[in-house]
Design an enzyme around this catalytic site. Structure first.
Site, PDB file in Angstrom:
ATOM      1  N   GLU A  46       0.831  -1.210   0.000  1.00  0.00           N
ATOM      2  CA  GLU A  46       0.000   0.000   0.000  1.00  0.00           C
ATOM      3  C   GLU A  46       0.863   1.256   0.000  1.00  0.00           C
ATOM      4  O   GLU A  46       0.529   2.245  -0.644  1.00  0.00           O
ATOM      5  CB  GLU A  46      -0.960  -0.003   1.197  1.00  0.00           C
ATOM      6  CG  GLU A  46      -2.096  -1.003   1.070  1.00  0.00           C
ATOM      7  CD  GLU A  46      -2.975  -0.766  -0.154  1.00  0.00           C
ATOM      8  OE1 GLU A  46      -3.055   0.375  -0.638  1.00  0.00           O
ATOM      9  OE2 GLU A  46      -3.564  -1.730  -0.657  1.00  0.00           O
ATOM     10  N   TYR A 129      -5.391   7.054   4.696  1.00  0.00           N
ATOM     11  CA  TYR A 129      -5.526   6.004   3.683  1.00  0.00           C
ATOM     12  C   TYR A 129      -4.819   4.720   4.113  1.00  0.00           C
ATOM     13  O   TYR A 129      -5.398   3.634   4.097  1.00  0.00           O
ATOM     14  CB  TYR A 129      -4.983   6.474   2.315  1.00  0.00           C
ATOM     15  CG  TYR A 129      -4.963   5.309   1.378  1.00  0.00           C
ATOM     16  CD1 TYR A 129      -6.152   4.855   0.813  1.00  0.00           C
ATOM     17  CD2 TYR A 129      -3.798   4.578   1.140  1.00  0.00           C
ATOM     18  CE1 TYR A 129      -6.179   3.725   0.011  1.00  0.00           C
ATOM     19  CE2 TYR A 129      -3.804   3.451   0.351  1.00  0.00           C
ATOM     20  CZ  TYR A 129      -4.996   3.025  -0.215  1.00  0.00           C
ATOM     21  OH  TYR A 129      -5.024   1.891  -0.977  1.00  0.00           O
ATOM     22  N   ASP A 147      -8.715   5.269  -2.383  1.00  0.00           N
ATOM     23  CA  ASP A 147      -7.552   5.699  -3.163  1.00  0.00           C
ATOM     24  C   ASP A 147      -8.061   6.319  -4.465  1.00  0.00           C
ATOM     25  O   ASP A 147      -9.264   6.545  -4.628  1.00  0.00           O
ATOM     26  CB  ASP A 147      -6.586   4.521  -3.406  1.00  0.00           C
ATOM     27  CG  ASP A 147      -7.136   3.510  -4.399  1.00  0.00           C
ATOM     28  OD1 ASP A 147      -8.322   3.631  -4.811  1.00  0.00           O
ATOM     29  OD2 ASP A 147      -6.384   2.603  -4.794  1.00  0.00           O
ATOM     30  N   CYS A 199     -13.572   0.543 -14.732  1.00  0.00           N
ATOM     31  CA  CYS A 199     -14.007   1.939 -14.576  1.00  0.00           C
ATOM     32  C   CYS A 199     -12.769   2.837 -14.704  1.00  0.00           C
ATOM     33  O   CYS A 199     -12.392   3.542 -13.775  1.00  0.00           O
ATOM     34  CB  CYS A 199     -14.705   2.128 -13.233  1.00  0.00           C
ATOM     35  SG  CYS A 199     -15.602   3.686 -13.137  1.00  0.00           S
ATOM     36  N   CYS A 206     -18.336   0.268 -19.401  1.00  0.00           N
ATOM     37  CA  CYS A 206     -19.543   0.102 -18.588  1.00  0.00           C
ATOM     38  C   CYS A 206     -20.307  -1.168 -18.936  1.00  0.00           C
ATOM     39  O   CYS A 206     -20.965  -1.746 -18.069  1.00  0.00           O
ATOM     40  CB  CYS A 206     -20.443   1.319 -18.737  1.00  0.00           C
ATOM     41  SG  CYS A 206     -19.642   2.853 -18.208  1.00  0.00           S
ATOM     42  N   CYS A 209     -19.399  -3.867 -16.690  1.00  0.00           N
ATOM     43  CA  CYS A 209     -19.303  -3.483 -15.278  1.00  0.00           C
ATOM     44  C   CYS A 209     -20.329  -4.221 -14.411  1.00  0.00           C
ATOM     45  O   CYS A 209     -21.525  -4.201 -14.705  1.00  0.00           O
ATOM     46  CB  CYS A 209     -19.516  -1.976 -15.145  1.00  0.00           C
ATOM     47  SG  CYS A 209     -19.443  -1.434 -13.432  1.00  0.00           S
ATOM     48  N   CYS A 215     -25.261   2.472 -11.084  1.00  0.00           N
ATOM     49  CA  CYS A 215     -24.401   3.615 -11.378  1.00  0.00           C
ATOM     50  C   CYS A 215     -25.192   4.792 -11.940  1.00  0.00           C
ATOM     51  O   CYS A 215     -25.713   4.741 -13.054  1.00  0.00           O
ATOM     52  CB  CYS A 215     -23.315   3.194 -12.359  1.00  0.00           C
ATOM     53  SG  CYS A 215     -22.174   4.534 -12.736  1.00  0.00           S
TER      54      CYS A 215
END
Ligand code: SF4
Length: 355
Positions: A46, A129, A147, A199, A206, A209, A215
């Site tokens: 991370e 974060y 993030d 995305c 899409c 997705c 959405c």
């Protein structure tokens, strides 16, 4: 937003997690479904992935965990070795904080991470974060992990029109409403994977997705316009000179001051960074300096740097002072930050035939 979202939050996590269970990216720091996550690897990845791409991090992560496989190994490492191993990844405060946090984990927590987001926040280098990501992914705590990928996905799911960075609180609040009580770590990683593979910033796919039905940006059309970004102010331009001082087949390297940009890193000597080219100000020794035709540019977070390169041949090795003579043929092993590695390549190309 809440009214618009009333039908969304309930099944969205299940839809996304079902997709993740079959489409998750296979990454070296990520535990397989049958494995327990290793907190050290989760944390390290991370931190490395902040501001650096997955492709760039992969080989560096593997080399790092081979050399320092545990908190104790990292806590016992020489900071200079750690900085050299970090060379090229940028944002070097991250490397210093890794060592400081590893020392704190060993000294104060018996070599084991505290498991809650709140306790993690007290470790060196742990911002909101990192603490949320480690708490969720390594320990399964329900934490809201946002993030850049998550930010984009959530801004689109909720059709948040406020430009970034002002939209961040609203995006975080929206992410909170869809973060499930269980599998929060998988949910965070699923959202990251969705942002990285489907995305995507310019051309979201899409039709593939798994959360399309939830959405709002898709329903409204043109989801790629979100998130809206505030116009960037032009970054100031600064100037400096890098000094390439050769003695025989060696070049002079110095250790940059611990505080400040690229602090503690091994580097070529530089003069001041100024609003106009400083030419030979700050040269490390008296010599017949010559400004080379070549130079390097580098973008930092807050300014762009345009660097000239001055070269000279030292008469005597004694001019090194606190610096060190380093074999030019072995410069790859010096752990130079990207900026200085670029300058060294440029200088070598031009100096080879001229000094
Ligand atoms: Fe992103 Fe399109 Fe999925 Fe919405 S439907 S989350 S815009 S990929």
């Amino acid at each position: 937003m809440d009214a618009k979202r009333s039908s969304v939050a309930s099944d969205l996590p299940a839809d996304l997690l079902a997709w993740y269970d079959t489409h998750r990216r296979d990454l070296p720091w990520r535990a397989k479904p049958s494995e327990t996550p290793d907190p050290y690897r989760v944390w390290l990845s991370e931190v490395m992935l902040q501001q650096t791409t997955v492709a760039a991090v992969r080989p560096r992560f593997e080399a790092w965990v081979a050399r320092w496989p545990t908190f104790a190994d990292l806590a016992a490492a020489q900071e200079a070795d750690v900085m050299a191993a970090w060379a090229g990844l940028g944002y070097y405060a991250r490397a210093r904080n890794l060592v400081a946090a590893a020392k704190a984990v060993v000294a104060d927590h018996g070599g084991v991470f505290p498991t809650s987001e709140a306790a993690l926040r007290r470790l060196p280098g742990f911002g909101a974060y990192t603490a949320a990501a480690v708490a969720a992914i390594a320990f399964g705590e329900r934490a809201v992990v946002v993030d850049a990928n998550v930010e984009r996905v959530v801004a689109r799911l909720f059709a948040i029109e406020t430009p970034l960075p002002a939209a961040r609180p609203a995006i975080r609040a929206a992410a909170d409403t869809i973060t499930p009580a269980t599998r929060a770590g998988d949910f965070a990683q699923a959202t990251m994977d969705l942002g990285a593979t489907i995305c995507t910033p310019r051309a979201p796919r899409c039709l593939l997705c798994p959360v399309r039905r939830h959405c709002l940006a898709f329903a409204q059309g043109a989801p790629e316009r979100l998130p809206v970004k505030a116009a960037k102010r032009p970054r100031p331009q600064r100037h400096g000179t890098i000094f390439w001082l050769q003695h025989g087949q060696d070049v002079l390297l110095v250790r940059r001051p611990a505080k400040g940009l690229l602090g503690g890193m091994r580097a070529l000597p530089t003069g001041p960074w100024a609003d106009a080219p400083p030419d030979l100000d700050g040269a490390p020794a008296a010599a017949s300096w010559r400004m080379l035709d070549t130079g390097v540019t580098h973008g930092f977070t807050h300014f762009d740097l345009d660097l000239g390169i001055a070269a000279a041949q030292a008469d005597s090795p004694s001019v090194a002072g606190a610096g060190e003579w380093w074999p030019i043929a072995d410069l790859d092993t010096a752990g130079l930050p990207t900026l200085f590695a670029k300058a060294a390549r440029a200088a070598q190309t031009e100096v080879e035939t001229e000094i």
